[in-house]
Design a protein around this motif. Structure first.
Motif, short mmCIF file in Angstrom:
data_model
loop_
_atom_site.label_atom_id
_atom_site.label_comp_id
_atom_site.label_asym_id
_atom_site.label_seq_id
_atom_site.Cartn_x
_atom_site.Cartn_y
_atom_site.Cartn_z
N GLN A 183 0.82 -1.21 0.00
CA GLN A 183 0.00 0.00 0.00
C GLN A 183 0.86 1.26 0.00
O GLN A 183 0.56 2.23 -0.71
CB GLN A 183 -0.94 0.00 1.21
CG GLN A 183 -2.04 -1.03 1.12
CD GLN A 183 -2.95 -0.99 2.33
OE1 GLN A 183 -2.56 -0.57 3.42
NE2 GLN A 183 -4.19 -1.42 2.15
N VAL A 184 1.91 1.26 0.80
CA VAL A 184 2.81 2.42 0.84
C VAL A 184 3.50 2.60 -0.51
O VAL A 184 3.57 3.71 -1.04
CB VAL A 184 3.86 2.26 1.96
CG1 VAL A 184 4.95 3.33 1.85
CG2 VAL A 184 3.19 2.32 3.33
N ARG A 185 3.97 1.51 -1.07
CA ARG A 185 4.62 1.59 -2.39
C ARG A 185 3.64 2.11 -3.44
O ARG A 185 4.01 2.91 -4.31
CB ARG A 185 5.15 0.22 -2.81
CG ARG A 185 6.49 -0.16 -2.18
CD ARG A 185 7.15 -1.26 -3.00
NE ARG A 185 8.50 -1.55 -2.51
CZ ARG A 185 8.85 -2.68 -1.91
NH1 ARG A 185 7.95 -3.63 -1.70
NH2 ARG A 185 10.09 -2.88 -1.52
N ALA A 186 2.40 1.65 -3.38
CA ALA A 186 1.40 2.07 -4.37
C ALA A 186 1.17 3.58 -4.28
O ALA A 186 1.10 4.26 -5.32
CB ALA A 186 0.09 1.33 -4.15
N ALA A 187 1.06 4.12 -3.07
CA ALA A 187 0.86 5.57 -2.92
C ALA A 187 2.06 6.34 -3.43
O ALA A 187 1.92 7.37 -4.09
CB ALA A 187 0.59 5.90 -1.45
N ALA A 188 3.25 5.84 -3.12
CA ALA A 188 4.47 6.50 -3.60
C ALA A 188 4.54 6.49 -5.12
O ALA A 188 4.90 7.49 -5.75
CB ALA A 188 5.71 5.81 -3.01
N LEU A 189 4.15 5.38 -5.73
CA LEU A 189 4.18 5.27 -7.18
C LEU A 189 3.07 6.10 -7.83
O LEU A 189 3.25 6.61 -8.94
CB LEU A 189 4.07 3.81 -7.60
CG LEU A 189 5.31 2.95 -7.26
CD1 LEU A 189 5.00 1.47 -7.46
CD2 LEU A 189 6.50 3.36 -8.09
N ASP A 190 1.93 6.24 -7.16
CA ASP A 190 0.90 7.15 -7.66
C ASP A 190 1.49 8.54 -7.90
O ASP A 190 1.17 9.21 -8.88
CB ASP A 190 -0.24 7.27 -6.64
CG ASP A 190 -1.23 6.13 -6.70
OD1 ASP A 190 -1.26 5.42 -7.73
OD2 ASP A 190 -1.97 5.95 -5.72
N ILE A 191 2.35 8.96 -6.97
CA ILE A 191 2.95 10.29 -7.05
C ILE A 191 4.10 10.30 -8.05
O ILE A 191 4.14 11.12 -8.97
CB ILE A 191 3.44 10.73 -5.66
CG1 ILE A 191 2.27 10.80 -4.68
CG2 ILE A 191 4.17 12.08 -5.75
CD1 ILE A 191 2.69 10.84 -3.22
N ALA A 192 5.04 9.39 -7.85
CA ALA A 192 6.28 9.42 -8.63
C ALA A 192 6.09 9.03 -10.10
O ALA A 192 6.84 9.50 -10.96
CB ALA A 192 7.32 8.51 -7.98
#
Length: 212
Positions: free
Chosen positions: A93-102
């Motif tokens: 979930q954390v990775r997904a949010a970071a990738l949403d941004i990046a």
């Protein structure tokens, strides 16, 4: 350790936050993205990073580009404080949010995209600004809804994670372009809380030696 970057690059900003959170000393090497046609296009820098983007991170004989790869390298080499939770599901979930941004928000308002809009495509400054705000709003609307389910002080409860490291530079960019942030109370709260931490405050673009 050396970090090749530009003071206002949000990707370099992410790495500065990560290095500060790990309390690691590093040398900043300025690569000016505007002067002289863009120093990232120089032969010396192209040898270091053929993608001609910042940041590039050098740790003795290891050279890494892409901010998230650099941050993951730091997190594995220096495990505390961890940027990802231990649970498999929470980590995803954390990775997904970071990738949403990046991957989905940041690239659409990156410098080389904006230069192409006003260069070969001949868009006006007003049209460029409309493009920036449109895609920021699209991305932030989805992120606001996602973080309403997970956030506490920070993106995921009360521990700083990779998601916060990516979010704060993106909000800084939105502020630069005068985006109306009133529709994003969760993002605003997280931004305010992160800015109280020294690791984030020291990484702010205006605090960098090459800031102009």
């Amino acid at each position: 350790m050396k970090l090749y970057g530009y003071w206002r690059s949000s990707a370099a900003y992410r790495v500065r936050i990560a290095l500060n959170l790990k309390q690691l000393s590093f040398d900043s090497v300025a690569v000016h993205l505007i002067k002289n046609g863009g120093e990232q296009h120089s032969e010396n820098y192209k040898t270091l990073n053929p993608a001609q983007l910042v940041p590039t991170f050098v740790d003795e004989d290891v050279s890494v580009n892409q901010s998230l790869a650099i941050i993951e390298y730091l997190d594995e080499k220096y495990p505390e404080p961890a940027f990802l939770p231990k649970s498999l599901a929470a980590k995803a979930q954390v990775r997904a949010a970071a990738l949403d941004i990046a991957c989905d928000i940041h690239p659409l308002n990156n410098l080389r995209v904006l230069q192409y809009l006003t260069g070969p495509l001949a868009l006006s400054e007003e049209q460029k600004l409309g493009w920036i705000k449109h895609w920021l709003n699209v991305g932030f609307t989805a992120l606001e809804q996602r973080l309403a389910l997970t956030s506490g002080q920070y993106c995921f409860a009360d521990e700083v994670t990779l998601a916060d490291i990516c979010l704060i530079p993106q909000i800084y960019n939105a502020q630069r372009f005068s985006l109306d942030m009133t529709a994003y109370p969760n993002l605003n709260r997280i931004y305010h809380n992160c800015q109280q931490l020294a690791a984030f405050a020291l990484a702010v673009p205006e605090q960098q030696a090459d800031a102009q």
